[in-house]
Design an enzyme around this catalytic site. Structure first.
Site, PDB file in Angstrom:
ATOM      1  N   ASP A  97     -11.888  87.380  31.655  1.00  0.00           N
ATOM      2  CA  ASP A  97     -12.018  86.985  30.426  1.00  0.00           C
ATOM      3  C   ASP A  97     -10.553  86.582  29.737  1.00  0.00           C
ATOM      4  OD1 ASP A  97     -11.448  90.228  30.470  1.00  0.00           O
ATOM      5  OD2 ASP A  97     -11.261  89.969  28.364  1.00  0.00           O
ATOM      6  N   GLN A 156      -8.231  85.298  31.976  1.00  0.00           N
ATOM      7  CA  GLN A 156      -8.007  84.104  32.411  1.00  0.00           C
ATOM      8  C   GLN A 156      -8.535  82.862  31.772  1.00  0.00           C
ATOM      9  OE1 GLN A 156      -8.273  84.124  36.884  1.00  0.00           O
ATOM     10  NE2 GLN A 156      -7.854  86.456  36.846  1.00  0.00           N
ATOM     11  N   CYS A 157      -9.823  83.013  31.380  1.00  0.00           N
ATOM     12  CA  CYS A 157     -10.532  81.740  30.769  1.00  0.00           C
ATOM     13  C   CYS A 157     -10.240  81.892  29.261  1.00  0.00           C
ATOM     14  CB  CYS A 157     -11.961  81.989  30.982  1.00  0.00           C
ATOM     15  SG  CYS A 157     -12.472  81.972  32.459  1.00  0.00           S
ATOM     16  N   THR A 158     -10.419  80.477  28.653  1.00  0.00           N
ATOM     17  CA  THR A 158     -10.077  80.533  27.105  1.00  0.00           C
ATOM     18  C   THR A 158     -11.263  80.801  26.574  1.00  0.00           C
ATOM     19  OG1 THR A 158      -8.424  78.527  27.499  1.00  0.00           O
ATOM     20  CG2 THR A 158      -9.638  78.705  25.413  1.00  0.00           C
TER      21      THR A 158
END
Length: 704
Positions: free
Chosen positions: A564, A566-568
């Site tokens: 979570d 690492q991702c936008t």
């Protein structure tokens, strides 16, 4: 002798017959309607006053062709040249804004206005010098440019004396009146006469002097009559009928009647028809008429005679015509016109100073073809931008289509791992609007904190060179990437090339949209040259970039991060809001007189700078907080120790190039050492006490 077989008659001769004229048929090609649409949107707007136009007719059609008045795209250009063997007519276009206005226009008044100009040219003698004034046209139109439906009514105004013209005898051909040798002589003199002018002369005279025939100007008629020469009035006849002349003869006879009616109860008229075939020319089918004319009453010389000339429709009745071009036009051209229509309506209804051409010419480079990139691209299309290049290294995954508006489910499964994002997005843009020049480039952007081993340096060099060429070839760079460090290299390159940069970044329920300052790197650093108080407007060449508020160099932001992290992870509506604001910020910058150097508006109306741009404010940053549905417009100055846009970084980048970049990629503290951040940290760590004056307020402090 000339005309020996023409038997003269008087007006009292019972054998006289009425002279009938073949009316013009309008011929308006597709180029005319395209140009009318263009002019309506770009020039006329809501102004439905008279507009000058020109048309032409031809006197060399084969038998059976109608008497045509042709209009094309060049009809709106009054300086355009008429083609060889064509004859010019001039007049006015009245393009109405609604179908009701078109229907309710006073048709008689319009026709009388045009006819009055013909009558004035006749009575003043101006038409003797410039015979084009005898040929006038009137076109009343309504253009529904959304549906490409056109209503139009064409008129060729002619003044009609109180008494009709009559023929002494039935029309004869040229060879029935002249010998073949005389006909050849007339043809040769006609060619010589027309070659002397820049454009064709539709009305002229044929003169018999002894046994010689010549062609001369209408203005020389009186001189030839005084010398006793026989004069035949001639005109370029667009009609092909065997027994009837064309419409231009009506005004010609009115001129003859006005100037010589008292001297010539009967005149000879040559309806000159000039055909070309297989390299030869023929005028033998031309008609010769003997026309009875009578002097006008005194009142006729001052009062406007009756004016006629409205064209009949397809049913043979006086009424307008209708044309639907939607099925015959190129769909791509239709799309281009439709895309521009809303924007141009904005300009001539609300914002007359809106410079749409600058927006459409802007070449936009979108770094990132994900959630932000897709929405920014769509919004750029809406503003009429024609050149969009998308750069991304990823592929379309199954989670993308619901959030990233240029992708569909088939993009996820058509190739192993999904289609390349940049290519799929560019193809989608072309499907949406074929007129866009959209290109997708799959490219990995090297980043600080992501070391480049020696084995990968050649590929990295190629990636850097490719990115540099893309930045150089575009006017605007959008930073729409996922990580902070991926924005560093494009920021450096854009600053070195003085490109406009628009940056957008998302949090869970917050977003940042900003423009980078357009610094001059040939001058000293702004911070050492200027000292601008924070409560004043900051000039555009002193604004900071995305990295100017950092006191550390960008590094690997994905290391030791959970999925979570690492991702936008953002609220779904965030990307639409931020993307729209990013494009609107760019357009506002392009509309400002100072472009990228526009000072930063902060919403303070006391600055008065909001009037400089027709679209309103031009902020430096827009920070949004969706949880509170709030936005603020902060502004910050460029940081002289910025790791991306400072003068020191740009200077070393320009001098060392790729070697400088390798150090930035591989050495964690290189950028901090280079810019002086390391020394600043050491000075801060050594300071044991911060002294504040109790009377100082936080609002008077200046922070980096």
């Amino acid at each position: 002798m000339l005309c020996t077989n023409i038997q003269r008659s008087t007006m009292a001769d019972n054998r006289t017959m009425p002279l009938q004229f073949a009316p013009f048929s309008s011929f308006l090609d597709g180029g005319f309607w395209h140009q009318l649409c263009h002019n309506k949107v770009n020039v006329y707007g809501l102004d439905d006053s008279a507009r000058p136009i020109n048309a032409s007719y031809y006197n060399g059609d084969a038998s059976g062709m109608p008497c045509r008045m042709s209009l094309e795209h060049s009809s709106f250009d009054m300086s355009s040249k008429t083609p060889s063997q064509y004859f010019r007519a001039e007049g006015h276009l009245y393009n109405k804004n609604t179908l009701e206005d078109f229907k309710n226009t006073d048709k008689k008044q319009l026709l009388d206005q045009e006819g009055a100009q013909v009558w004035k040219a006749i009575t003043s003698g101006a038409a003797l010098e410039n015979t084009t004034q005898l040929s006038r046209l009137l076109l009343l139109t309504f253009a529904d440019i959304k549906k490409y439906h056109f209503y139009y009514w064409f008129a060729f105004p002619c003044v009609c004396p109180a008494q009709d013209f009559t023929l002494v005898r039935p029309p004869q051909t040229l060879l029935q009146v002249f010998t073949p040798e005389q006909a050849d002589q007339i043809l040769e003199r006609y060619r010589e006469f027309q070659s002397r002018g820049k454009e064709g002369v539709a009305f002229f005279i044929i003169v018999e002097e002894a046994d010689t025939l010549s062609v001369d100007t209408l203005a020389s008629t009186e001189r030839h009559m005084q010398k006793g020469h026989k004069v035949l009035f001639a005109f370029a006849d667009p009609c092909t009928l065997e027994q009837h002349p064309g419409w231009p003869l009506r005004n010609y006879l009115a001129l003859i009647l006005h100037h010589w009616g008292s001297k010539l109860p009967c005149v000879d008229v040559v309806c000159f028809r000039y055909r070309s075939k297989a390299g030869t020319h023929d005028a033998s089918h031309s008609l010769v008429l003997q026309v009875n004319i009578s002097p006008m009453e005194d009142s006729d010389t001052s009062d406007l005679p009756k004016v006629v000339g409205w064209e009949k429709n397809e049913r043979g009745k006086l009424g307008p015509r209708f044309v639907n071009l939607i099925d015959s036009l190129d769909p791509t051209r239709l799309a281009e016109s439709a895309v521009d229509l809303n924007l141009k309506l904005m300009r001539w209804r609300l914002l007359p100073n809106l410079d749409l051409e600058t927006v459409s010419r802007a070449r936009c480079l979108l770094l990132g073809a994900g959630t932000l990139g897709c929405n920014v691209a769509r919004c750029l299309l809406g503003w009429g931008v024609r050149t969009i290049t998308l750069v991304d290294s990823g592929r379309v995954s199954y989670s993308n289509p619901v959030r990233q508006t240029l992708f569909v489910f088939d993009d996820c499964r058509s190739e192993p791992g999904g289609r390349p994002k940049a290519e799929a997005a560019a193809e989608a843009l072309r499907r949406i609007f074929p007129g866009v020049k959209a290109e997708g480039v799959s490219l990995t952007i090297p980043m600080p904190g992501h070391a480049v081993p020696e084995s990968a340096q050649q590929q990295t060099r190629q990636d850097v060179e490719k990115l540099a060429s893309l930045v150089s070839a575009h006017d605007v760079v959008f930073l729409l990437l996922d990580t902070r460090e991926s924005r560093w290299l494009p920021t450096v390159m854009a600053a070195a090339n003085n490109k406009t940069v628009i940056c957008a970044a998302l949090g869970f329920d917050t977003f940042l949209v900003m423009r980078h300052g357009n610094q001059s790197y040939s001058a000293p650093s702004p911070s050492s040259q200027h000292n601008v108080p924070l409560n004043k407007v900051i000039a555009g060449d002193q604004l900071g970039c995305y990295f100017c508020n950092d006191v550390v160099a960008p590094g690997d932001s994905t290391r030791d991060r959970t999925l979570d992290q690492q991702c936008t992870v953002s609220r779904p509506g965030m990307s639409f809001i931020a993307s729209a604001l990013a494009v609107e910020l760019l357009v506002s910058v392009l509309q400002h007189p100072e472009r990228g150097c526009a000072p930063a508006d902060t919403g303070d109306t006391d600055t008065g700078s909001d009037t400089d741009c027709p679209l309103g404010l031009v902020p430096h940053q827009i920070r949004g907080f969706l949880s509170r549905f709030q936005q603020i417009l902060p502004a910050s100055r460029a940081f002289d120790k910025c790791t991306a846009c400072s003068h020191k970084v740009i200077e070393v980048f320009r001098s060392e190039g790729f070697e400088f970049l390798l150090k930035a990629f591989n050495e964690p503290h290189y950028l901090e050492d280079l810019t002086g951040l390391t020394a600043m940290h050491q000075e801060t760590a050594q300071a044991e006490v911060w002294d504040f004056d109790d009377e100082d307020s936080f609002s008077s402090m200046e922070a980096t």
